[in-house]
Design a protein around this motif. Structure first.
Motif, mmCIF file in Angstrom:
data_model
loop_
_atom_site.group_PDB
_atom_site.id
_atom_site.type_symbol
_atom_site.label_atom_id
_atom_site.label_comp_id
_atom_site.label_asym_id
_atom_site.label_seq_id
_atom_site.Cartn_x
_atom_site.Cartn_y
_atom_site.Cartn_z
ATOM 1 N N LYS A 1 -0.238 1.956 11.561
ATOM 2 C CA LYS A 1 -0.521 1.093 12.697
ATOM 3 C C LYS A 1 -0.610 -0.370 12.273
ATOM 4 N N GLU A 2 -1.126 -0.622 11.074
ATOM 5 C CA GLU A 2 -1.390 -1.988 10.638
ATOM 6 C C GLU A 2 -0.249 -2.630 9.858
ATOM 7 N N ALA A 3 0.655 -1.824 9.326
ATOM 8 C CA ALA A 3 1.721 -2.360 8.477
ATOM 9 C C ALA A 3 2.777 -3.107 9.296
ATOM 10 N N ALA A 4 3.187 -4.255 8.785
ATOM 11 C CA ALA A 4 4.299 -4.972 9.405
ATOM 12 C C ALA A 4 5.624 -4.287 9.086
ATOM 13 N N ILE B 1 0.841 -1.195 0.000
ATOM 14 C CA ILE B 1 0.000 0.000 0.000
ATOM 15 C C ILE B 1 0.878 1.248 0.000
ATOM 16 N N GLY B 2 0.448 2.259 -0.730
ATOM 17 C CA GLY B 2 1.166 3.531 -0.741
ATOM 18 C C GLY B 2 0.475 4.509 -1.657
ATOM 19 N N SER B 3 0.846 5.767 -1.538
ATOM 20 C CA SER B 3 0.264 6.814 -2.378
ATOM 21 C C SER B 3 0.708 6.661 -3.827
ATOM 22 N N ALA C 1 2.324 -3.912 3.945
ATOM 23 C CA ALA C 1 3.519 -3.074 3.941
ATOM 24 C C ALA C 1 3.133 -1.739 3.328
ATOM 25 N N VAL C 2 3.614 -0.662 3.917
ATOM 26 C CA VAL C 2 3.307 0.666 3.406
ATOM 27 C C VAL C 2 4.583 1.291 2.851
ATOM 28 N N VAL C 3 4.460 1.920 1.695
ATOM 29 C CA VAL C 3 5.572 2.615 1.063
ATOM 30 C C VAL C 3 5.303 4.112 1.148
ATOM 31 N N LEU C 4 6.234 4.839 1.750
ATOM 32 C CA LEU C 4 6.140 6.288 1.866
ATOM 33 C C LEU C 4 7.362 6.914 1.213
#
Length: 223
Positions: free
Chosen positions: A155-158, A35-37, A135-138
């Motif tokens: 909060k939810e990303a590993a 997930i990410g923008s 996983a979040v990409v910023l």
């Protein structure tokens, strides 16, 4: 009246997500919801991941996008199975969308499925799709204030990937503040700094992912 409707939507989605998860578990597949923008570098990170791991893991990709198949075309060039889901304007993938396409993959031949969600830090965080981890990409170009503005996904990303650090000196991104805010939101999160252009941190990212696959497969085999 709006709250019960939302609860019904999420409840139905969670039920299907559980069924998806059971299918993935039965086949010993680790599933990552990425997930990410828009523009954060998700697809570039995915390309680097495939190049690094495709000789050691059997992989497939599910691409989520509003309308186009541009990202799926890029991933297809990496010679792994890829399926495109177009949401026709929807801001996230949901569990039923995943259910409708996983039958197109040879699940018995896979170790890892990476689902690149629609570019958005809000809606995708609310919908479980049957994944093992998020996983979040910023991108550092987005600003260090984003974790506190969009706390749910952090909060939810590993794992939180702070991407494009090769241009850090050209921005006012405060790395110390970002890491502090992310760990305050999620003390257990794994934070990795990366640059897809220069390969900084890619080995740490792929090692985390490879370990996650191995841990799941060991747990499944021990049942």
């Amino acid at each position: 009246m709006e709250v019960p409707v939302m609860e019904n939507i999420l409840g139905s989605n969670d039920k299907q997500a559980l069924q998806n998860k059971e299918i993935f578990d039965r086949n010993g597949i680790f599933v990552l919801n990425l997930i990410g923008s828009p523009g954060s570098g998700k697809t570039s990170l995915l390309e680097k991941t495939i190049v690094s791991l495709k000789n050691s893991l059997k992989m497939a990709v599910i691409e989520g996008d509003l309308f186009t198949n541009k990202d799926a075309d890029r991933i297809a060039g990496c010679n792994v199975p890829v399926i495109q889901i177009n949401t026709s304007g929807g801001c996230h993938l949901d569990a039923m969308m995943i259910k409708n396409v996983i039958g197109k993959l040879n699940l018995a031949q896979l170790d890892l499925i990476i689902i690149e969600n629609v570019g958005n830090l809000v809606c995708p965080a609310e919908f479980n799709i049957g994944e093992d981890n998020k996983a979040v990409v910023l991108s550092i170009t987005e600003g260090d204030d984003k974790p506190l503005k969009y706390p749910l996904i952090f909060k939810e990303a590993a794992t939180a990937v702070l991407n494009k650090i090769d241009i850090l000196s050209f921005t006012n991104f405060d790395m110390k503040a970002a890491r502090h805010d992310i760990t305050c939101l999620n003390p257990a999160v794994n934070i990795i700094e990366t640059s897809c252009r220069t390969d900084i941190g890619i080995d740490k990212w792929t090692e985390w992912l490879k370990n996650a696959v191995q841990i799941k497969q060991k747990r499944i085999n021990e049942r």
